[in-house]
Design an enzyme around this catalytic site. Structure first.
Site, mmCIF file in Angstrom:
data_model
loop_
_atom_site.group_PDB
_atom_site.id
_atom_site.type_symbol
_atom_site.label_atom_id
_atom_site.label_comp_id
_atom_site.label_asym_id
_atom_site.label_seq_id
_atom_site.Cartn_x
_atom_site.Cartn_y
_atom_site.Cartn_z
ATOM 1 N N GLU A 1 15.268 12.685 15.993
ATOM 2 C CA GLU A 1 16.151 11.846 15.197
ATOM 3 C C GLU A 1 15.652 11.781 13.753
ATOM 4 O OE1 GLU A 1 18.037 8.703 18.412
ATOM 5 O OE2 GLU A 1 16.176 8.150 17.382
ATOM 6 N N CYS B 1 14.302 9.405 6.094
ATOM 7 C CA CYS B 1 13.115 9.263 6.938
ATOM 8 C C CYS B 1 13.062 10.483 7.861
ATOM 9 C CB CYS B 1 13.207 7.971 7.739
ATOM 10 S SG CYS B 1 11.804 7.664 8.828
ATOM 11 N N CYS C 1 5.300 11.838 20.227
ATOM 12 C CA CYS C 1 4.058 11.496 19.530
ATOM 13 C C CYS C 1 2.969 11.277 20.553
ATOM 14 C CB CYS C 1 4.252 10.243 18.673
ATOM 15 S SG CYS C 1 2.811 9.834 17.641
ATOM 16 N N CYS D 1 5.820 1.103 18.867
ATOM 17 C CA CYS D 1 6.666 2.214 18.421
ATOM 18 C C CYS D 1 7.353 2.878 19.609
ATOM 19 C CB CYS D 1 5.825 3.239 17.666
ATOM 20 S SG CYS D 1 6.764 4.658 17.063
ATOM 21 N N CYS E 1 12.266 0.571 11.581
ATOM 22 C CA CYS E 1 10.893 1.038 11.758
ATOM 23 C C CYS E 1 10.459 0.974 13.219
ATOM 24 C CB CYS E 1 9.962 0.183 10.899
ATOM 25 S SG CYS E 1 8.240 0.678 10.997
#
Length: 329
Positions: free
Chosen positions: A83, A97, A104, A111, A319
């Site tokens: 994304e 962004c 990750c 997150c 975020c």
């Protein structure tokens, strides 16, 4: 666009080297395809359309927020999902962004991407194609590598993409790389010739609390990370942005602000306090008055702090929210 494939294809076709620059120039200015490149011979445009995909990514879905933020789900050639987000502001900025990895490996607990399995690094072409997607729709002025993944763990491709961002209208001074504190990457960025900004994802000044929120702190303790940031500042003379996600009852009390102010040199750091919008999270976001009080403590201690205008919350684009729910489908 796979620029290496473009180069080899043009060479195979016996084309002069300047053709690659022509193609890239059109793409960077927002061309939607080869057919718009009117200074290329028609036959060459046809050959390129057959042999060099105009983008390394395929659009799966667009989601638009009520505030104008646009989140896009993209698929890679090997069917990986990523994304990327475009945020538009009233002052005319178009800030993108970018993601640097599929998933990750660093498992920050706030997150959503950290709850995904790491699959692989993105190539420079895949990173650029995220920005080019938005460039075909509008002007873009700013880029931050704060999407999926830890950019410092894929720094070769991140820097290769960054070198070409000025062609899209994004100067190096308006490009920032966000890191959870991956020291080898910070030190490498310090030695580059590009004046790219550094942003540090911090979220707690107490080592034990930071380790609980961000397990990477066990590998690279905050004191060592701050020393690396200070090396960056001593070379670049560019202030480091500190990103601090406000988590209700976890890291948002006045004593947390006191701890943060105690470890930050106000000459080197500026703090961005980020309201948190929980989505399938173990945390709740802090109240607005709590965030304002936290900011006031920092500023009373001489540390500049702002409360970020959070965008795209209604489409899970804020975020820490990029998770690609489709990845599990």
């Amino acid at each position: 666009m796979d620029l290496a494939l473009l180069d080899t294809t043009l060479a195979d076709l016996g084309q002069p080297k300047f053709r690659a620059r022509q193609v890239w120039s059109w793409a960077a200015r927002g061309a939607a395809g080869y057919d718009e490149m009117t200074d290329l011979p028609a036959a060459l445009r046809g050959e390129l359309a057959e042999r060099v995909p105009f983008s390394t990514l395929t659009v799966e879905r667009e989601t638009r927020s009520k505030d104008g933020t646009l989140k896009v789900l993209l698929s890679t050639h090997d069917n990986r999902k990523i994304e990327t987000v475009l945020m538009r502001y009233k002052d005319g900025r178009g800030s993108v962004c970018l993601s640097s990895q599929v998933g990750c490996a660093l498992t920050c607990t706030f997150c959503a991407t950290g709850r995904m399995k790491f699959a692989r690094n993105l190539t420079a072409g895949e990173i650029l194609d995220q920005a080019l997607y938005f460039r075909r729709q509008t002007d873009i002025t700013n880029v931050i590598f704060m999407g999926m993944g830890e950019p410092m763990m894929n720094l070769d491709h991140v820097l290769a993409a960054s070198r070409l961002l000025p062609d899209l209208g994004v100067t190096h001074r308006r490009t920032a790389i966000s890191t959870v504190g991956w020291i080898p990457g910070i030190d490498r960025l310090t030695q580059t010739d590009m004046p790219i900004r550094l942003a540090l994802s911090l979220h707690a000044a107490d080592e034990d609390l930071r380790s609980a929120i961000m397990p990477v702190n066990d590998r690279y303790p905050l004191a060592d990370v701050l020393a690396a940031c200070e090396r960056f500042y001593s070379v670049k003379k560019r202030q480091v942005f500190v990103e601090y996600v406000m988590l209700d009852g976890i890291n948002d009390q006045p004593h947390h602000a006191e701890e943060l102010a105690a470890v930050l040199d106000p000459v080197i750091y500026k703090v961005n306090l980020i309201p948190y919008n929980p989505t399938d999270s173990i945390y709740d976001g802090s109240a607005r008055d709590t965030i304002a009080a936290f900011r006031d403590v920092l500023e009373a201690r001489g540390v500049r702090a702002t409360i970020r205008l959070t965008r795209g919350q209604d489409i899970d684009a804020a975020c820490g929210q990029l998770a690609v729910k489709a990845a599990a489908a």
